[in-house]
Scaffold this motif. Structure first.
Motif, short mmCIF file in Angstrom:
data_model
loop_
_atom_site.label_atom_id
_atom_site.label_comp_id
_atom_site.label_asym_id
_atom_site.label_seq_id
_atom_site.Cartn_x
_atom_site.Cartn_y
_atom_site.Cartn_z
N TRP A 28 0.84 -1.20 0.00
CA TRP A 28 0.00 0.00 0.00
C TRP A 28 0.88 1.26 0.00
O TRP A 28 0.64 2.18 -0.78
N PHE A 29 1.90 1.27 0.87
CA PHE A 29 2.79 2.44 0.90
C PHE A 29 3.55 2.58 -0.42
O PHE A 29 3.74 3.69 -0.91
N ALA A 30 3.97 1.48 -1.01
CA ALA A 30 4.66 1.53 -2.31
C ALA A 30 3.74 2.13 -3.37
O ALA A 30 4.19 2.95 -4.19
N ARG A 31 2.47 1.76 -3.34
CA ARG A 31 1.50 2.31 -4.31
C ARG A 31 1.25 3.79 -4.07
O ARG A 31 0.80 4.50 -4.98
N GLN A 32 1.52 4.28 -2.87
CA GLN A 32 1.36 5.70 -2.56
C GLN A 32 2.64 6.48 -2.84
O GLN A 32 2.74 7.66 -2.48
N ASP A 33 3.63 5.82 -3.46
CA ASP A 33 4.93 6.44 -3.74
C ASP A 33 5.62 6.92 -2.47
O ASP A 33 6.20 8.01 -2.43
N LEU A 34 5.57 6.06 -1.44
CA LEU A 34 6.24 6.33 -0.17
C LEU A 34 7.25 5.20 0.08
O LEU A 34 7.01 4.28 0.86
N PRO A 35 8.38 5.26 -0.61
CA PRO A 35 9.32 4.12 -0.60
C PRO A 35 9.96 3.84 0.75
O PRO A 35 10.28 2.68 1.04
N GLN A 36 10.17 4.85 1.58
CA GLN A 36 10.79 4.60 2.89
C GLN A 36 9.85 3.79 3.78
O GLN A 36 10.28 2.85 4.45
N LEU A 37 8.58 4.17 3.80
CA LEU A 37 7.60 3.42 4.58
C LEU A 37 7.42 2.02 4.01
O LEU A 37 7.31 1.05 4.77
N ALA A 38 7.41 1.91 2.69
CA ALA A 38 7.28 0.59 2.07
C ALA A 38 8.45 -0.29 2.49
O ALA A 38 8.25 -1.44 2.92
N ARG A 39 9.67 0.24 2.41
CA ARG A 39 10.85 -0.54 2.79
C ARG A 39 10.78 -0.97 4.26
O ARG A 39 11.08 -2.12 4.60
N TYR A 40 10.36 -0.06 5.12
CA TYR A 40 10.24 -0.37 6.55
C TYR A 40 9.27 -1.53 6.77
O TYR A 40 9.57 -2.48 7.50
N PHE A 41 8.11 -1.49 6.12
CA PHE A 41 7.13 -2.54 6.34
C PHE A 41 7.48 -3.85 5.63
O PHE A 41 7.13 -4.92 6.11
N TYR A 42 8.19 -3.78 4.51
CA TYR A 42 8.71 -5.03 3.92
C TYR A 42 9.66 -5.71 4.91
O TYR A 42 9.63 -6.92 5.09
N GLN A 44 9.63 -5.33 8.17
CA GLN A 44 8.81 -5.82 9.27
C GLN A 44 8.15 -7.16 8.90
O GLN A 44 8.04 -8.05 9.74
N SER A 45 7.75 -7.28 7.65
CA SER A 45 7.15 -8.54 7.18
C SER A 45 8.13 -9.69 7.33
O SER A 45 7.78 -10.77 7.83
N LEU A 46 9.37 -9.46 6.91
CA LEU A 46 10.39 -10.51 7.05
C LEU A 46 10.67 -10.83 8.51
O LEU A 46 10.87 -11.99 8.88
N GLU A 47 10.68 -9.80 9.34
CA GLU A 47 10.94 -10.01 10.77
C GLU A 47 9.86 -10.90 11.39
O GLU A 47 10.17 -11.82 12.16
N GLU A 48 8.60 -10.66 11.04
CA GLU A 48 7.51 -11.49 11.57
C GLU A 48 7.60 -12.92 11.04
O GLU A 48 7.37 -13.88 11.78
N ARG A 49 7.98 -13.07 9.79
CA ARG A 49 8.18 -14.41 9.23
C ARG A 49 9.28 -15.13 10.00
O ARG A 49 9.15 -16.29 10.35
N ASN A 50 10.35 -14.40 10.29
CA ASN A 50 11.44 -15.00 11.04
C ASN A 50 11.00 -15.41 12.44
O ASN A 50 11.42 -16.45 12.94
N HIS A 51 10.15 -14.60 13.07
CA HIS A 51 9.64 -14.97 14.40
C HIS A 51 8.88 -16.29 14.32
O HIS A 51 9.05 -17.16 15.18
N ALA A 52 8.05 -16.45 13.30
CA ALA A 52 7.31 -17.71 13.13
C ALA A 52 8.28 -18.87 12.99
O ALA A 52 8.10 -19.93 13.61
N MET A 53 9.32 -18.68 12.20
CA MET A 53 10.27 -19.76 11.96
C MET A 53 11.14 -20.04 13.19
O MET A 53 11.61 -21.17 13.37
#
Length: 175
Positions: A28-42, A44-53
């Motif tokens: 959603w942030f990437a579609r809003q042309d907000l690359p810093q927020l997009a990068r931060y949440f990407y 965060q997504s990996l971090e949560e995946r790592n927590h599951a693993m």
């Protein structure tokens, strides 16, 4: 009352769901042309995946049956930039409550290894809630000027980015 192992299995699903939700927020942030927020949440997504693993690896190491669950729908549409951040903060607060319940279950079962395993996640949740609270506060102050928010995310290190040498091992390795 659910056992520690049952709660941990449920938490794996919660962590994967959080990962997917953060990926949706990043897009959603990437579609809003907000690359810093997009990068931060990407990230965060990996971090949560790592927590599951990490939880998967713990269950494997303890010879506890583990299954990889499916997850439900995630929210993809937001009206303003504060909505996905507020959603992320609410999600982190729920995860904190879930981790606290896991710690309590391990303690009530006399499971010191499970209790010790959950201590890292408790520490992690303090950082996650604090970081997301600050990000939401900055977003609310920025109002419509999202460039200020982007500059803040670019300038500041928000959280530890999932780089903690004391973190438990993730099954298959952390991404």
């Amino acid at each position: 009352m659910a056992t520690f192992s049952e709660l941990l299995g449920a938490q794996i699903k919660n962590e994967f769901a959080a990962s997917q939700q953060y990926a949706a927020v990043a897009v959603w942030f990437a579609r809003q042309d907000l690359p810093q927020l997009a990068r931060y949440f990407y990230r965060q997504s990996l971090e949560e995946r790592n927590h599951a693993m990490m939880m998967v690896q713990y269950m494997l190491d303890r010879d506890i049956p583990v299954t990889i669950p499916g997850i439900g729908e995630v929210r993809n549409d937001f009206a303003v930039a504060t909505e996905p951040i507020a959603l992320a903060l609410a999600q982190e607060k729920q995860v904190t409550a879930d981790i606290e319940a896991l710690f309590t279950a391990a303690r009530s079962e006399g499971n010191p290894i499970g209790e010790q395993f959950m201590l890292w996640f408790l520490k992690e949740q303090v950082e996650e809630v604090a970081s997301m609270t600050t990000l939401l506060n900055v977003a609310e102050r920025a109002g419509q000027n999202l460039f200020d928010l982007e500059n803040y995310v670019a300038r500041e290190q928000i959280g530890d980015g999932g780089n903690d040498a004391a973190a438990p091992q993730a099954a298959g390795g952390a991404l």
